[in-house]
Design an enzyme around this catalytic site. Structure first.
Site, PDB file in Angstrom:
ATOM      1  N   TRP A 164       0.804  -1.224   0.000  1.00  0.00           N
ATOM      2  CA  TRP A 164       0.000   0.000   0.000  1.00  0.00           C
ATOM      3  C   TRP A 164       0.837   1.273   0.000  1.00  0.00           C
ATOM      4  O   TRP A 164       0.386   2.313  -0.468  1.00  0.00           O
ATOM      5  CB  TRP A 164      -0.936  -0.001   1.214  1.00  0.00           C
ATOM      6  N   ASN A 165       2.063   1.239   0.531  1.00  0.00           N
ATOM      7  CA  ASN A 165       2.816   2.483   0.645  1.00  0.00           C
ATOM      8  C   ASN A 165       3.590   2.836  -0.617  1.00  0.00           C
ATOM      9  O   ASN A 165       4.123   3.928  -0.727  1.00  0.00           O
ATOM     10  CB  ASN A 165       3.790   2.398   1.832  1.00  0.00           C
ATOM     11  N   GLU A 262      10.925  -7.859  -2.862  1.00  0.00           N
ATOM     12  CA  GLU A 262      11.415  -6.639  -2.215  1.00  0.00           C
ATOM     13  C   GLU A 262      10.674  -6.552  -0.891  1.00  0.00           C
ATOM     14  O   GLU A 262       9.501  -6.195  -0.840  1.00  0.00           O
ATOM     15  CB  GLU A 262      11.152  -5.423  -3.105  1.00  0.00           C
ATOM     16  N   CYS A 296      10.178   0.713   3.975  1.00  0.00           N
ATOM     17  CA  CYS A 296      11.082  -0.401   4.272  1.00  0.00           C
ATOM     18  C   CYS A 296      12.523   0.037   4.396  1.00  0.00           C
ATOM     19  O   CYS A 296      13.330  -0.625   5.056  1.00  0.00           O
ATOM     20  CB  CYS A 296      10.943  -1.476   3.201  1.00  0.00           C
ATOM     21  N   GLU A 390      10.857  -5.510  12.072  1.00  0.00           N
ATOM     22  CA  GLU A 390      10.402  -4.301  11.388  1.00  0.00           C
ATOM     23  C   GLU A 390       9.111  -3.793  12.023  1.00  0.00           C
ATOM     24  O   GLU A 390       8.128  -4.525  12.136  1.00  0.00           O
ATOM     25  CB  GLU A 390      10.172  -4.586   9.901  1.00  0.00           C
ATOM     26  N   GLU A 467      15.138  -4.110  -8.344  1.00  0.00           N
ATOM     27  CA  GLU A 467      14.222  -3.200  -9.032  1.00  0.00           C
ATOM     28  C   GLU A 467      14.989  -1.928  -9.333  1.00  0.00           C
ATOM     29  O   GLU A 467      15.829  -1.500  -8.554  1.00  0.00           O
ATOM     30  CB  GLU A 467      13.000  -2.900  -8.166  1.00  0.00           C
TER      31      GLU A 467
END
Length: 489
Positions: A164-165, A262, A296, A390, A467
């Protein structure tokens, strides 16, 4: 701090797209996965009803992508390039509106959200420039008797599963590379933030992408499971958490589907005594609080030399205290809400279980939305959960060290390896420590927005694959070798 509730509702009515499921060139306004009541993170009020994909829509979208693949793959590379450039231009032309949508869908402050469409366009333009430069090679083997060469080829249907972010910038990076290489995509947008993905689908059609090349499915767990386990998917690109990644790997194993992951991070920010203390201290406090810590790559562990602990921590606290907290639609706001009430509860539960000293924060702010106060927890043990897991929220854990080797050991003492940060004015030390960190990205004396040409991806539990950059394009190209005897019989 005041949140303008009426303004949020009015703007949502003006700019949010009509949500639906893009399959081929058809927008489905209902899905077999049911519905999701989207809530504005800043107001706590329901904002829109989102139809969710289920297994049936996943089947249809994968079929549409497979049908579109041969023609898209066979299209002249310069025409694929031009389509990506048109999409980038459309995103740039509507950056202001898309930025507002990003703020409404997950609470990101508008100042940062309005920059994300340009990031998406940057990636699309970068990969457009590579679309007609995907080249094979000639292998020097028995030149008098044989000719050996390679053919770079797309995989086919790529499942793009984004969190979502990331918003539209993540789609520009993931889908841009896959499309430039000649793949078709099925995007599974998380139900927490579906609107920017829907806009991406709308603009792809407007840019002239053939039906089925880009498919967009807002959905929850059911849609995600169906997509990553689908036999018609040829590669998976996933951004998200470790538990979801484990499930994806199990599902992908059934069909030996290759995966790019990722994942999360628990990045250490090492500050040496010879650093610029003012700059390093301000960075330590503010960098990990961007987007309310919901990123992240954030430097969420401050690893500071014991001789400068008090100076750096005081500067970090001062920087945090100066951050304007408020309505994310206000351009002056630097710190907004977290994405949901559930997420806020999880963050605070982790803080309350910590053994360190809470220097600031550790509580909800008295607002209608999901605001968690910026939090700093000092004197955390290296093996404590707050130093290992996290949080994905506005929480900074502080650890101390006495020598360089200890600093490196502390930075590497987590299962994650996404990013590392080093503050020093000693050039030799900067390069020495950067090389010693187990991280896919290292930033020295600051936090730079990576250009589209730079590869990004982590080590360990932060995932694998890249990426961005040429490495990001290579993830969506497979190589075929062709051997031709010059004496045919």
């Amino acid at each position: 701090m005041v949140v303008d509730l009426d303004r949020h509702e009015q703007l949502a009515a003006e700019v949010l797209p009509q949500t639906g499921l893009l399959v081929g060139d058809a927008w489905l306004r209902a899905g077999s996965g049911g519905e999701y009541q989207h809530v504005d993170a800043a107001t706590g009020r329901p904002q829109a009803t989102v139809p969710l994909a289920g297994a049936a829509e996943v089947d249809a979208a994968v079929a549409a992508a497979r049908d579109a693949f041969p023609a898209w793959r066979g299209l002249r590379p310069d025409l694929r390039r031009n389509a990506l450039l048109r999409l980038a231009e459309l995103i740039r032309s509507r950056a202001s509106t898309i930025g507002q949508v990003l703020t409404l869908e997950c609470g990101s402050p508008i100042l940062g959200a309005t920059a994300l469409p340009a990031r998406a366009a940057d990636y699309l333009e970068y990969y457009a420039g590579l679309a007609d430069k995907i080249e094979g090679s000639v292998i020097p083997i028995f030149p008098e008797r044989a000719f050996d060469y390679t053919l770079p080829e797309p995989y086919g249907v790529v499942a793009v599963v984004s969190t979502w972010n990331g918003g539209i910038s993540a789609l520009g990076r993931k889908a841009g590379a896959a499309l430039a290489a000649g793949n078709t995509v099925v995007v599974k947008a998380m139900e927490l933030a579906p609107f920017s993905a829907v806009i991406f689908g709308e603009l792809a059609l407007e840019a002239g992408f053939p039906p089925g090349v880009v498919n967009v499915l807002p959905g929850g767990v059911e849609a995600g499971r169906a997509l990553v386990a689908h036999p018609g998917v040829d590669k998976i690109s996933f951004t998200g958490g470790i538990e979801a990644a484990r499930q994806i790997l199990v599902a992908a194993a059934q069909h030996i589907t290759p995966v790019v992951l990722e994942l999360g991070g628990k990045s250490g920010n090492i500050v040496f005594p010879d650093a610029d203390l003012d700059a390093a201290g301000a960075f330590a406090g503010v960098a990990c609080m961007r987007n309310s810590g919901q990123g992240c790559v954030m430097p969420t562990r401050l690893i500071v030399h014991s001789s400068i602990h008090d100076q750096i921590v005081s500067r970090a606290l001062a920087g945090i205290a100066a951050m304007p907290i408020g309505d994310p639609l206000d351009p002056a706001t630097a710190f907004g809400p977290v994405v949901s009430a559930r997420h806020a509860d999880r963050i605070l539960a982790m803080v309350s279980a910590a053994d360190g000293e809470i220097l600031t924060g550790g509580h909800r702010l008295d607002e209608p939305g999901f605001y968690v106060a910026p939090t700093v927890v000092d004197r955390i043990a290296a093996d404590a959960p707050l130093a290992q897991e996290e949080v994905f929220g506005p929480v900074l854990a502080v650890l101390t060290f006495d020598d360089e080797d200890e600093a490196i050991a502390l930075a590497n003492a987590t299962p994650y390896g996404l990013a590392g940060y080093v503050h020093t004015t000693d050039l030799s030390r900067a390069h020495r420590v950067a090389a010693a960190l187990d991280a896919g990205y290292v930033s020295l004396n600051g936090f730079a927005a990576l250009p589209a040409a730079a590869p990004f991806g982590g080590y360990g539990r932060s995932g694998f694959g890249k990426e961005g950059g040429r490495e990001g394009l290579a993830e969506f190209v497979r190589t075929k070798n062709v051997y031709l005897p010059l004496e045919l019989r």
